[in-house]
Design an enzyme around this catalytic site. Structure first.
Site, PDB file in Angstrom:
ATOM      1  N   SER A  84      37.863  33.352 -58.877  1.00 58.83           N
ATOM      2  CA  SER A  84      36.666  32.649 -58.411  1.00 58.83           C
ATOM      3  C   SER A  84      35.649  32.559 -59.530  1.00 58.83           C
ATOM      4  CB  SER A  84      36.067  33.437 -57.250  1.00 58.83           C
ATOM      5  OG  SER A  84      34.769  32.984 -56.965  1.00 58.83           O
ATOM      6  N   LYS A 136      37.466  40.165 -57.742  1.00 57.58           N
ATOM      7  CA  LYS A 136      38.200  39.052 -58.359  1.00 57.58           C
ATOM      8  C   LYS A 136      38.405  39.317 -59.853  1.00 57.58           C
ATOM      9  CE  LYS A 136      39.089  36.569 -54.836  1.00 57.58           C
ATOM     10  NZ  LYS A 136      40.469  36.295 -54.440  1.00 57.58           N
ATOM     11  N   TYR A 142      32.444  41.402 -54.068  1.00 59.35           N
ATOM     12  CA  TYR A 142      33.475  40.360 -53.964  1.00 59.35           C
ATOM     13  C   TYR A 142      33.856  39.860 -55.362  1.00 59.35           C
ATOM     14  CZ  TYR A 142      35.517  35.731 -53.523  1.00 59.35           C
ATOM     15  OH  TYR A 142      36.334  34.640 -53.680  1.00 59.35           O
TER      16      TYR A 142
HETATM   17  N1  LIG Z   1      36.644  29.021 -50.252  1.00 65.99           N
HETATM   18  C1  LIG Z   1      36.127  29.092 -51.452  1.00 65.99           C
HETATM   19  O1  LIG Z   1      35.148  28.389 -51.764  1.00 65.99           O
HETATM   20  C2  LIG Z   1      36.730  29.999 -52.516  1.00 65.99           C
HETATM   21  C3  LIG Z   1      36.154  30.020 -53.795  1.00 65.99           C
HETATM   22  C4  LIG Z   1      36.723  30.841 -54.767  1.00 65.99           C
HETATM   23  C5  LIG Z   1      37.824  31.619 -54.468  1.00 65.99           C
HETATM   24  N2  LIG Z   1      38.338  31.599 -53.213  1.00 65.99           N
HETATM   25  C6  LIG Z   1      39.509  32.451 -52.930  1.00 65.99           C
HETATM   26  O2  LIG Z   1      40.519  31.645 -52.367  1.00 65.99           O
HETATM   27  C7  LIG Z   1      41.325  32.422 -51.493  1.00 65.99           C
HETATM   28  C8  LIG Z   1      41.473  31.723 -50.166  1.00 65.99           C
HETATM   29  O3  LIG Z   1      40.181  31.531 -49.615  1.00 65.99           O
HETATM   30  P1  LIG Z   1      39.920  30.656 -48.305  1.00 65.99           P
HETATM   31  O4  LIG Z   1      38.617  29.984 -48.503  1.00 65.99           O
HETATM   32  O5  LIG Z   1      41.113  29.869 -47.972  1.00 65.99           O
HETATM   33  O6  LIG Z   1      39.683  31.830 -47.231  1.00 65.99           O
HETATM   34  P2  LIG Z   1      40.399  32.096 -45.836  1.00 65.99           P
HETATM   35  O7  LIG Z   1      39.727  33.296 -45.245  1.00 65.99           O
HETATM   36  O8  LIG Z   1      40.468  30.856 -45.037  1.00 65.99           O
HETATM   37  O9  LIG Z   1      41.878  32.472 -46.309  1.00 65.99           O
HETATM   38  C9  LIG Z   1      42.299  33.762 -46.618  1.00 65.99           C
HETATM   39  C10 LIG Z   1      43.584  33.979 -45.850  1.00 65.99           C
HETATM   40  O10 LIG Z   1      44.144  35.243 -46.198  1.00 65.99           O
HETATM   41  C11 LIG Z   1      44.481  35.951 -45.011  1.00 65.99           C
HETATM   42  N3  LIG Z   1      44.350  37.371 -45.380  1.00 65.99           N
HETATM   43  C12 LIG Z   1      43.225  38.049 -45.684  1.00 65.99           C
HETATM   44  N4  LIG Z   1      43.522  39.308 -46.030  1.00 65.99           N
HETATM   45  C13 LIG Z   1      44.886  39.424 -45.939  1.00 65.99           C
HETATM   46  C14 LIG Z   1      45.807  40.461 -46.194  1.00 65.99           C
HETATM   47  N5  LIG Z   1      45.399  41.680 -46.610  1.00 65.99           N
HETATM   48  N6  LIG Z   1      47.121  40.220 -46.017  1.00 65.99           N
HETATM   49  C15 LIG Z   1      47.572  39.007 -45.597  1.00 65.99           C
HETATM   50  N7  LIG Z   1      46.744  37.978 -45.347  1.00 65.99           N
HETATM   51  C16 LIG Z   1      45.419  38.184 -45.518  1.00 65.99           C
HETATM   52  C17 LIG Z   1      43.525  35.471 -43.960  1.00 65.99           C
HETATM   53  O11 LIG Z   1      44.017  35.600 -42.638  1.00 65.99           O
HETATM   54  C18 LIG Z   1      43.361  34.000 -44.337  1.00 65.99           C
HETATM   55  O12 LIG Z   1      44.326  33.190 -43.716  1.00 65.99           O
HETATM   56  C19 LIG Z   1      40.678  33.798 -51.431  1.00 65.99           C
HETATM   57  O13 LIG Z   1      41.344  34.647 -52.347  1.00 65.99           O
HETATM   58  C20 LIG Z   1      39.268  33.529 -51.888  1.00 65.99           C
HETATM   59  O14 LIG Z   1      38.678  34.670 -52.464  1.00 65.99           O
HETATM   60  C21 LIG Z   1      37.823  30.811 -52.223  1.00 65.99           C
END
Ligand SMILES: NC(=O)c1ccc[n+]([C@@H]2O[C@H](COP(=O)([O-])OP(=O)(O)OC[C@H]3O[C@@H](n4cnc5c(N)ncnc54)[C@H](O)[C@@H]3O)[C@@H](O)[C@H]2O)c1
Length: 326
Positions: A117, A145, A141
């Site tokens: 991120s 990362k 958080y």
């Molecule tokens: N959304 C954003 O703007 C953004 C920005 C930068 C990075 N990210 C990263 O992208 C990734 C996905 O984010 P997102 O926005 O889709 O979030 P999200 O919460 O929709 O997706 C995360 C998924 O992981 C699953 N999960 C969480 N912990 C788990 C575990 N221990 N074991 C198995 N499954 C697990 C959740 O059920 C969910 O489906 C994350 O790593 C997040 O940190 C997101």
């Protein structure tokens, strides 16, 4: 080639799983459904319900599905929650990653893509933000990362795993309304939430040294982000070795006022935003350099910001009709 996509039922994970499957990759998803939704995945993509903290399950899934590469998105992602519950964030985001990497190394999987991120940078002065900009995360958080990137690179070196860490900037939009982000953690859903409640959107600070005085950010359509994962996966199947850490942003700065104008256009709600004081720690401008992604992955963002806002609004309305909220 079979790719395991952890967090595959999540907002971004489901887009990645679909984009990779549509491009002809074999894909299996793993998700504990803590914030994911199983229906986001089409019937052709198997979903294993379970946690990245469950080493035995991971070993079984890697073997049973003959997995040859992993895209690891599963994580907790709420900055505020990470401040309140740092141990949980380190356990899930770093502990879960360590468990997964151990299983990956043991199973002889040699390709790994990690969801990082722009939060690893904190609020840097650099413009644009390049991959060489110093990392100084401002929340547990962001720390998880950054620690995750270190761990991915170290495990890659120790076990001969080729790795790519993708540092996403601000992600929004949806390929279709059912795939939309249902959380209210980013500016676009936050504005929709205010409008749905009949309240004016808020702008935090209009006295920044930017052209219209509001903060400038880099917004990325989730479909562009999904394509970046496909590009990373293809780089690894193409035989790339070593590690790559790369910004995934559009390279284009959009001010909060410009974003609000697009939201007004798309929603038809022309309520004037209320200006409130700056929030501590918010940088005037945070825009990615997208040069390295172009050079190393042959990827760049293709979609317009307006398209991203429109698709996010369609998703918001779909979800709110479905849940009866708002
Ligand atoms: N959304 C954003 O703007 C953004 C920005 C930068 C990075 N990210 C990263 O992208 C990734 C996905 O984010 P997102 O926005 O889709 O979030 P999200 O919460 O929709 O997706 C995360 C998924 O992981 C699953 N999960 C969480 N912990 C788990 C575990 N221990 N074991 C198995 N499954 C697990 C959740 O059920 C969910 O489906 C994350 O790593 C997040 O940190 C997101």
């Amino acid at each position: 080639m079979t790719w395991l996509i952890t967090g595959g039922a999540g907002y971004i994970g489901a887009h990645v799983a679909r984009a990779m499957a549509e491009a002809g990759e074999r894909v299996v998803a793993l998700d504990d459904l803590s914030s994911g939704v199983a229906d986001r995945l089409p019937p052709g993509i198997p979903l294993v319900q379970g946690s990245s903290l469950d080493g035995d399950l991971l070993k079984r899934v890697l073997a049973e599905h003959a997995v040859t590469g992993v895209v690891h998105l599963a994580a907790r992602k709420q900055v505020g929650e990470s401040v309140a519950e740092p141990t949980r964030y380190y356990q899930e985001n770093v502990g879960g990653l360590a468990t997964l990497l151990e299983a990956v190394a043991g199973a002889g999987v040699r390709r790994f893509v990690f969801s990082s991120s722009a939060a690893v940078y904190g609020n840097p002065d650099a413009d644009p933000i390049t991959e060489d900009t110093a990392c100084a995360p401002m929340s547990p958080y962001g720390e998880t990362k950054l620690a995750g990137e270190w761990l991915v690179r170290a495990a890659g070196r120790a076990h001969g795993i080729a790795t790519v860490c993708l540092r996403y900037f601000n992600v929004a939009g949806a390929a279709s309304p059912e795939l939309a982000d249902t959380g209210v953690f980013n500016i676009i859903p936050m504005v929709f939430d205010r409008l749905t409640r009949g309240e004016a959107p808020r702008i935090f600070g209009d006295d920044y040294p930017t052209p219209d005085g509001t903060a400038v950010r880099d917004y990325l359509h989730v479909c562009d982000l999904a394509e970046a994962h496909l590009a990373a996966a293809r780089r690894l199947t193409g035989g790339a070795s070593g590690d790559l850490t790369v910004n995934i942003g559009s390279g284009r700065g959009v001010s909060v006022r410009e974003l609000m104008a697009l939201v007004a256009e798309v929603t038809g709600d022309t309520r004037q935003p209320v200006v409130e004081p700056r929030r501590p720690g918010d940088a005037p401008r945070a825009v990615a350099s997208a040069a390295l992604a172009g050079e190393e992955l042959g990827w760049s963002a293709r979609r317009e910001v307006a398209e991203m806002v429109e698709s996010a609004w369609r998703g918001w309305r779909h979800h709110h009709r479905a849940t009866g909220v708002g």
